[in-house]
Design a protein around this motif. Structure first.
Motif, mmCIF file in Angstrom:
data_model
loop_
_atom_site.group_PDB
_atom_site.id
_atom_site.type_symbol
_atom_site.label_atom_id
_atom_site.label_comp_id
_atom_site.label_asym_id
_atom_site.label_seq_id
_atom_site.Cartn_x
_atom_site.Cartn_y
_atom_site.Cartn_z
ATOM 1 N N ARG A 104 0.828 -1.207 0.000
ATOM 2 C CA ARG A 104 0.000 0.000 0.000
ATOM 3 C C ARG A 104 0.864 1.260 0.000
ATOM 4 N NH1 ARG A 104 -3.110 -3.076 3.845
ATOM 5 N NH2 ARG A 104 -5.139 -3.527 2.975
ATOM 6 N N SER A 105 1.964 1.222 0.768
ATOM 7 C CA SER A 105 2.745 2.445 0.962
ATOM 8 C C SER A 105 3.829 2.585 -0.098
ATOM 9 C CB SER A 105 3.387 2.428 2.355
ATOM 10 O OG SER A 105 4.313 1.373 2.453
ATOM 11 N N SER A 106 4.333 3.801 -0.238
ATOM 12 C CA SER A 106 5.449 4.035 -1.157
ATOM 13 C C SER A 106 6.284 5.185 -0.617
ATOM 14 C CB SER A 106 4.941 4.347 -2.565
ATOM 15 O OG SER A 106 4.157 5.523 -2.564
ATOM 16 N N LEU A 107 7.519 5.240 -1.084
ATOM 17 C CA LEU A 107 8.444 6.266 -0.615
ATOM 18 C C LEU A 107 8.131 7.590 -1.289
ATOM 19 C CD1 LEU A 107 11.028 6.893 1.043
ATOM 20 C CD2 LEU A 107 12.323 6.406 -1.023
ATOM 21 N N CYS A 108 8.122 8.632 -0.496
ATOM 22 C CA CYS A 108 7.876 9.980 -1.015
ATOM 23 C C CYS A 108 9.121 10.813 -0.722
ATOM 24 C CB CYS A 108 6.647 10.561 -0.306
ATOM 25 S SG CYS A 108 6.205 12.207 -0.832
ATOM 26 N N VAL A 109 9.659 11.440 -1.738
ATOM 27 C CA VAL A 109 10.860 12.252 -1.563
ATOM 28 C C VAL A 109 10.462 13.715 -1.709
ATOM 29 C CG1 VAL A 109 13.163 12.739 -2.425
ATOM 30 C CG2 VAL A 109 12.266 10.409 -2.548
ATOM 31 N N MET A 110 10.788 14.518 -0.686
ATOM 32 C CA MET A 110 10.404 15.927 -0.711
ATOM 33 C C MET A 110 11.651 16.778 -0.519
ATOM 34 S SD MET A 110 7.074 15.416 1.747
ATOM 35 C CE MET A 110 7.879 14.078 2.622
ATOM 36 N N GLU A 111 11.773 17.834 -1.301
ATOM 37 C CA GLU A 111 12.965 18.677 -1.224
ATOM 38 C C GLU A 111 12.583 20.084 -0.796
ATOM 39 O OE1 GLU A 111 15.475 16.322 -4.708
ATOM 40 O OE2 GLU A 111 14.537 18.248 -5.157
ATOM 41 N N PHE A 112 13.407 20.633 0.084
ATOM 42 C CA PHE A 112 13.201 22.003 0.565
ATOM 43 C C PHE A 112 14.528 22.738 0.465
ATOM 44 C CE2 PHE A 112 9.094 20.873 2.159
ATOM 45 C CZ PHE A 112 9.219 19.546 2.533
ATOM 46 N N TYR A 113 14.451 24.026 0.151
ATOM 47 C CA TYR A 113 15.676 24.782 -0.083
ATOM 48 C C TYR A 113 15.754 25.982 0.840
ATOM 49 C CZ TYR A 113 15.836 21.997 -4.347
ATOM 50 O OH TYR A 113 15.869 20.951 -5.232
ATOM 51 N N LEU A 114 16.804 26.016 1.639
ATOM 52 C CA LEU A 114 17.030 27.147 2.530
ATOM 53 C C LEU A 114 18.062 28.079 1.909
ATOM 54 C CD1 LEU A 114 17.403 25.317 5.987
ATOM 55 C CD2 LEU A 114 15.376 26.432 5.066
ATOM 56 N N SER A 115 17.958 29.324 2.302
ATOM 57 C CA SER A 115 18.975 30.279 1.866
ATOM 58 C C SER A 115 20.316 29.861 2.476
ATOM 59 C CB SER A 115 18.595 31.675 2.351
ATOM 60 O OG SER A 115 19.709 32.535 2.305
ATOM 61 N N PRO A 116 21.433 30.052 1.763
ATOM 62 C CA PRO A 116 22.731 29.652 2.305
ATOM 63 C C PRO A 116 23.142 30.486 3.515
ATOM 64 C CG PRO A 116 23.021 30.841 0.253
ATOM 65 C CD PRO A 116 21.550 30.611 0.413
ATOM 66 N N ASP A 117 22.409 31.589 3.793
ATOM 67 C CA ASP A 117 22.782 32.463 4.900
ATOM 68 C C ASP A 117 22.145 32.075 6.226
ATOM 69 O OD1 ASP A 117 22.369 35.107 2.506
ATOM 70 O OD2 ASP A 117 24.187 33.978 3.035
ATOM 71 N N VAL A 118 21.330 31.015 6.257
ATOM 72 C CA VAL A 118 20.661 30.675 7.530
ATOM 73 C C VAL A 118 21.695 30.193 8.543
ATOM 74 C CG1 VAL A 118 18.443 30.097 6.479
ATOM 75 C CG2 VAL A 118 20.128 28.308 6.803
ATOM 76 N N GLU A 119 21.398 30.440 9.819
ATOM 77 C CA GLU A 119 22.316 30.046 10.890
ATOM 78 C C GLU A 119 22.125 28.571 11.240
ATOM 79 O OE1 GLU A 119 22.013 34.483 12.888
ATOM 80 O OE2 GLU A 119 21.243 32.731 13.947
ATOM 81 N N ALA A 120 23.088 28.072 12.038
ATOM 82 C CA ALA A 120 23.063 26.645 12.396
ATOM 83 C C ALA A 120 21.773 26.291 13.148
ATOM 84 C CB ALA A 120 24.288 26.297 13.242
ATOM 85 N N GLY A 121 21.388 27.186 14.086
ATOM 86 C CA GLY A 121 20.177 26.913 14.869
ATOM 87 C C GLY A 121 18.933 26.866 13.984
ATOM 88 N N GLN A 122 18.927 27.758 12.972
ATOM 89 C CA GLN A 122 17.776 27.795 12.071
ATOM 90 C C GLN A 122 17.732 26.531 11.203
ATOM 91 O OE1 GLN A 122 18.742 31.626 10.219
ATOM 92 N NE2 GLN A 122 16.846 32.476 11.087
#
Lengths: 260, 291
Positions: free
Chosen positions: B192-210
């Motif tokens: 029934r299930s299948s793998l879902c791949v999702m991509e998100f893009y952060l700005s290169p300037d974000v800090e480590a905590g973010q």
């Protein structure tokens, strides 16, 4: 002292009981942190905590309370070795989800005991499985449902009419939420699922007409407010429908582990 | 041995040909009657024609059907001439039916394998594929697959055609016999299930905590989604790209058909989180490339 989970079905426990997880959490909670000493003092004498699932909701922020509480319990149990196991009663669907998502069974393994409760619970699981198999045969080949079963053809067709529509996305989400997060107030359903208030009212009204909900006021709450919950007789019906539409098989792992 | 027309004009050869084709015809009739009976039973129970089940056919039922149909063909082609020969000898028939039966058998095989009509080739190729598919499980009815560059949900697999329903609701029929030489990709491989791949893009300037918060937000959003399959593992990877930091989330959706809704749930939660916490996202062009 070990921690163990005793799986339960239905949501009849009273969260105002001194042995309830909600009560204990309220007593021991100091800001965002649980005080293990206060928790230790408040533990019931029979070492059984009821309704652990009431500390959990399947939302982005819904895991914090139960994780903190169980973490504090494990601290207590590590320090006190001479007492019998500390049993946490938790609803089977919440446990099944937490086991997969958070490896909860490593911290809170299911208790292996041959008691009247365990036998009854195993019988309940078997009955649910049998009902779901009957529903599958009914849907696939039109084989009649057992006349003395908990779910009639009328019950099934009423719910099927609601959830079989391609546009029934939110109705299915509500059912899945009620199964995993347990009894939910209308406000909780709105905030957990991001629905608008008018939409949630329409959805709950249409599901209410199918007869799957417990009678109002049948589920005790901390503040006495009204919540929606799946009735015990309708559980296999809802689990079947959620499995066949959303693909969530909430009982697959639990059944094998609980065989006596 | 000289082959003459008289060799075939005997009751055993006629019976042989009759058994081979008759058995297939009887099987098809049986299958049609079965389907009618099921449709009638469901109608009597007031069930609508569409089947709610996640997989409309049980894999065990499909295996049984494929086993029966291919066993019937093999049995009638290979075994019935031997049975007929034994009967001929028991009855003390005149002439030598074995020659006629043997030649008919060889002719049947040659005709089917080499110079048969498109219909018989399609039938045999399709039946063979159906049988192998039932036991090797490359997919089953209800799966999402990609075949010959066409992606869709498998609606039906019969001896002649594989029917797919595309995301645009088109119905595509692919000749089953042609599938042998093609690469077949199944998104969910019978489950029934299948793998879902999702991509998100952060700005290169974000800090480590973010960055950590963003990762935690995606993790929580996945687990909070009703479409998530908690019995399967989940991963989030970070990759540094020239103009962004990519977070790739891999999680299983409980029902493969809910993949767009699952991805939408997680994306909405992530965007809400980024907006609330003022975390800068990378700019991505309409074709998915970084700007």
């Amino acid at each position: 002292m070990e921690l163990a989970a005793r799986l339960t079905s239905g949501w009849g426990d009273d969260p105002r009981d001194p042995a309830a997880a909600l009560s204990l959490n309220r007593i021991a909670c100091k800001g965002d942190v649980i005080d293990p000493i206060a928790l230790r003092k408040a533990l019931p004498n029979n070492h059984t905590i009821m309704g652990l699932d009431r500390l959990f909701r399947r939302t982005v922020k819904g895991f914090g309370s139960i994780k903190s509480f169980v973490g504090a319990l494990s601290t207590i149990s590590d320090n006190v070795q001479s007492c019998p196991a500390l049993i946490c009663e938790i609803d089977v669907f919440a446990y099944s989800f937490l086991k997969g998502a958070k490896n909860f069974d490593l911290l809170l393994p299911p208790v292996l005991e041959y008691t009247a409760h365990s036998v009854n619970f195993q019988n309940t699981l078997n009955d649910w499985h049998s009902t779901m198999t009957s529903l599958e045969n009914f849907e696939r080949v039109g084989q009649s449902l057992p006349p003395d079963g908990p779910v009639s053809a009328r019950d099934y067709l009423l719910l099927r009419k609601v959830i079989a529509r391609p546009s029934a996305r939110d109705e299915l989400r509500v059912l899945a939420t009620l199964l995993i997060s347990g009894p939910s107030s209308p406000q909780q359903i709105v905030s957990d699922l991001g629905l608008s208030v008018p939409l949630s009212k329409r959805i709950l009204a249409s599901l209410h007409r199918t007869g799957i909900f417990e009678h109002e006021n049948a589920i005790p709450t901390e503040d006495g407010s009204m919540v929606y919950a799946i009735s015990s007789a309708s559980i296999p019906l809802v689990v079947f429908c959620v499995r066949e539409t959303l693909g969530l098989d909430l009982l697959s792992e639990v059944r094998e582990e609980n065989k006596l | 041995m000289k082959i003459t027309p008289d060799m075939f004009v005997n009751e055993f050869v006629i019976a042989y040909i009759g058994v081979v084709f008759g058995a297939q015809w009887l099987y098809l009739r049986h299958d049609q009657n079965n389907r009618k009976r099921i449709a009638s039973n469901r109608d009597a129970q007031r069930l609508p024609p569409d089947i709610l089940l996640n997989h409309a056919e049980r894999l065990a039922d499909r295996r049984r059907e494929a086993q029966l149909q291919s066993g019937l063909l093999l049995g009638t082609v290979l075994i019935s001439p031997i049975v007929l020969l034994v009967i001929a000898h028991l009855l003390g028939s005149e002439g030598s039916p074995e020659s006629g039966l043997a030649v008919t058998f060889v002719a049947l095989m040659l005709w089917i394998l080499i110079s048969g009509t498109d219909l018989s080739k399609a039938f045999l190729g399709g039946l063979a594929f159906k049988t192998v598919a039932a036991f090797k499980v490359p997919f089953q009815i209800g799966d999402r697959v990609e075949i010959k560059g066409i992606g869709g949900k498998v609606i039906a697999l019969d001896t002649f055609y594989l029917t797919l329903q595309t995301p645009n609701d088109d119905s595509i029929s692919v000749p089953t016999s042609t599938l042998w030489g093609d690469v077949l990709t199944s998104v969910n491989g019978g489950s029934r299930s299948s793998l879902c791949v999702m991509e998100f893009y952060l700005s290169p300037d974000v800090e480590a905590g973010q960055r950590q918060s963003a990762e935690d937000a995606i993790w929580d959003a996945i687990q909070a989604s009703v479409y998530y399959d908690p019995t399967q593992s989940m991963q989030i990877y970070l990759t540094q790209l020239p103009h962004s930091i990519k977070l790739t989330a891999k999680a299983y959706v409980a029902s493969t058909y809910s993949e767009p809704l699952f991805s939408s749930d997680v994306t909405r939660a992530f965007l809400d989180f980024a907006s609330k916490n003022k975390i800068a996202l990378a700019k991505i062009s309409h074709n998915g490339d970084e700007l």
